[in-house]
Enzyme design. Structure first.
Site, PDB file in Angstrom:
ATOM      1  N   GLU A   3       0.922  -1.179   0.204  1.00  0.00           N
ATOM      2  CA  GLU A   3      -0.027   0.356   0.062  1.00  0.00           C
ATOM      3  C   GLU A   3       0.894   1.228  -0.044  1.00  0.00           C
ATOM      4  O   GLU A   3       0.650   2.378  -0.470  1.00  0.00           O
ATOM      5  CB  GLU A   3      -0.935  -0.138   1.189  1.00  0.00           C
ATOM      6  CG  GLU A   3      -1.795  -1.287   1.280  1.00  0.00           C
ATOM      7  CD  GLU A   3      -2.524  -1.347   0.093  1.00  0.00           C
ATOM      8  OE1 GLU A   3      -2.790  -0.811  -0.904  1.00  0.00           O
ATOM      9  OE2 GLU A   3      -3.021  -2.826  -0.225  1.00  0.00           O
ATOM     10  N   ASP A  58       3.523  -4.849  -5.569  1.00  0.00           N
ATOM     11  CA  ASP A  58       4.065  -6.002  -4.979  1.00  0.00           C
ATOM     12  C   ASP A  58       5.269  -6.087  -4.550  1.00  0.00           C
ATOM     13  O   ASP A  58       5.952  -6.389  -3.601  1.00  0.00           O
ATOM     14  CB  ASP A  58       3.539  -7.233  -5.909  1.00  0.00           C
ATOM     15  CG  ASP A  58       1.981  -7.229  -5.626  1.00  0.00           C
ATOM     16  OD1 ASP A  58       1.256  -7.158  -4.704  1.00  0.00           O
ATOM     17  OD2 ASP A  58       1.547  -7.913  -6.630  1.00  0.00           O
TER      18      ASP A  58
END
Ligand code: ZN
Length: 545
Positions: free
Chosen positions: A385, A449
């Site tokens: 995030e 990721d």
């Protein structure tokens, strides 16, 4: 509707009642891209029944077959509404015509990743000029929004097409289209015939789901969707302790520190851009578990004997709540995900990261486990995030959430070169049959990721510095960090689902979000003693952050 002049009032009523973007267009509130402190009206594209414009524009056999089955479903819905089969078939054809025209005038999901393509702020005069045949004053007044004068029309070309449609369609065709979308938006809450017909296409055909979920699961999901913070308050009291919140906050601070260290040492970025990036990193707000202030659902009247009525009243409450934000000071404490949700998000306009309590539960975060799997998994999510603030989309927004270019030209180019490595890598992976990942669409998630797990690794090493974690279950701590990461991706998809997601999901399939990521980390190669030339070793590794 007695005449086409009734459309604006009818449409505003249907938008409020259904909260659906399927009725011609989407109308909502959001932060002004140019001034994140202000909430303005957003007029977006919409008007479709299928999940994406690409379903209407693709020309391969499978897409054509799916469109034919969709049209058959629309026809059966008209029959359930009481129309004769031949009339229902004609009406479904008209719906397909209108939706196809609107789809053709909509941006693709990949184009929509560029916030500059979605920002066209105008006053009421500008909006009216795009659709001269539509009385916006009546629409806004019916929606309870008089005297608005700031709009972001995200896709002006779409509104020009809308105007062409409204001019050329007859009253009967407009009613046909609205009847379909009103029925479609409410079908899951009507009698079994509607529920089953809706599931038959949108569950079975589109996603390959073999059977409708049991009633209790649908009911729990509906309460979460409509009264999510009331449910969330109860969920948090049972499943999310203050100690857990502290531990996650501690982890988040370590990951932010790792990002700071990374930024300071970054070779490809100039000092000027670094300073702005550090400023943005410092400004990120961490929201963990649940909102500080719970939403008040007081005005929603819930009755034991009126299911469809409850859904409609809760829907109306939510529509009004969203529109009421326009013109008011921004509430930075607001969440757009409910606490029980098994997910997290970064919001570029708020510049905040949000971790719902539901994603901080076993087997993802497990207080009974040691740091290796917990940092691999939850640390990876936190890092993911955080990295979104600096992916191909998030990087366009500054520390306050304004759309503002804070990059030097050279640094932006260097970023794009590194991102291109990931785009090229993921473009090679097959999702299903002959469909490859659209890695321009998944670019931001793939960047997040990789950046996320790199940061989680650094945070874990900082947490365990000086300690000597032991092997467990036959795995070293380093191996268990990666095994812990991969736990969230224990998933299985039917081929229909994979096909649909190839067009709609900005995330790569879980398999590649694990395997495509770890091949870029030398730490993985070392942990599992992989040798050059083996499948899990990549010669030219990608790295953005
Ligand atoms: Zn993400």
């Amino acid at each position: 509707m007695k005449s086409k002049r009734d459309l604006p009032a009818v449409l505003a009523g249907l938008h409020l009642a259904t909260g659906s973007s399927g009725l011609f267009f989407d109308f909502d509130s959001n932060q002004d891209y140019a001034d994140a402190t202000q909430v303005i009206a957003f007029a977006g594209s919409g008007g479709l029944g299928l999940p994406d414009r690409d379903f209407y524009t693709k020309d391969d056999d499978k897409s054509k077959e799916l469109r034919a089955r969709y049209a058959a479903h629309v026809g059966r819905m008209f029959e359930l509404l009481g129309d004769r089969p031949d009339a229902a078939r004609r009406e479904a054809g008209k719906v397909m015509e209108i939706e196809s025209a609107l789809a053709g005038a909509s941006l693709t999901r990949t184009q929509r990743r560029d916030p500059y393509k979605l920002f066209h702020k105008m006053d009421a005069g500008g909006l009216k000029a795009l659709t001269p045949g539509f009385d916006w004053d009546v629409y806004l007044k019916t929606a309870g929004l008089s005297r608005l004068n700031a709009f972001n029309v995200t896709e002006p070309e779409f509104y020009k097409e809308l105007d062409r449609q409204w001019r050329s369609l007859g009253l009967a065709d407009i009613k046909t289209y609205l009847r379909w979308h009103a029925a479609h938006a409410t079908a899951p809450f009507l009698s079994s015939a509607f529920v089953n017909e809706n599931f038959d296409f949108f569950g079975r055909t589109l996603y390959g789901v073999p059977e409708l979920r049991p009633r209790w699961k649908r009911c729990v999901a509906l309460v979460d969707a409509q009264l999510g913070e009331a449910l969330g308050e109860e969920f948090v009291s049972r499943a999310f302790s203050p100690e857990l919140k502290q531990k996650i906050l501690h982890m988040t601070k370590q990951i932010e520190q790792a990002m700071r260290d990374e930024l300071v040492d970054l070779e490809w970025m100039s000092a000027a851009t670094k300073q702005k990036a550090l400023e943005k990193l410092r400004a990120i707000v961490n929201k963990i578990g649940y909102p500080d202030k719970w939403r008040d659902y007081g005005p929603v009247d819930v009755r034991r004997d009126d299911f469809a009525g409850n859904v409609a009243r809760a829907g109306l409450f939510e529509s009004r709540r969203r529109l009421a934000k326009i013109g008011k000071p921004l509430d930075r404490g607001e969440w757009s995900m409910t606490p029980p949700t098994v997910n997290a998000y970064y919001n570029a306009h708020m510049n905040d990261i949000n971790f719902a309590a539901g994603v901080l539960q076993p087997p993802l975060y497990d207080p009974k486990m040691d740091d290796a799997p917990n940092y691999g998994n939850t640390g990876g999510t936190i890092g993911h995030e955080l990295t979104h603030g600096f992916d191909d989309e998030g990087r366009h927004f500054d520390a306050q959430g304004n759309l503002k270019d804070w990059w030097t030209e050279k640094d932006a180019r260097a970023f794009n070169d590194r991102a291109q490595c990931i785009v090229d890598q993921y473009a090679q992976y097959t999702i299903v049959d002959d469909i490859k990942i659209n890695s321009r669409l998944t670019e931001g998630e793939d960047i997040a990721d990789l950046g996320g797990l790199v940061l989680a690794w650094m945070a874990w090493k900082a947490e365990t510095a000086g300690a000597k974690p032991e092997s467990r279950d036959g795995f070293t701590p380093e191996q268990r960090f990666f095994v812990g990461y991969a736990q969230w991706a224990c998933e299985n998809h039917r081929p229909e689902d994979l096909r649909a997601r190839a067009l709609t999901d900005a995330h790569s399939p879980g398999k590649y979000r694990v395997n495509g990521l770890v091949v870029n980390m030398p730490e993985f190669e070392q942990a599992f003693s992989c040798k050059a030339g083996q499948p899990m070793v990549r010669e030219n590794r990608c790295r953005v952050w």
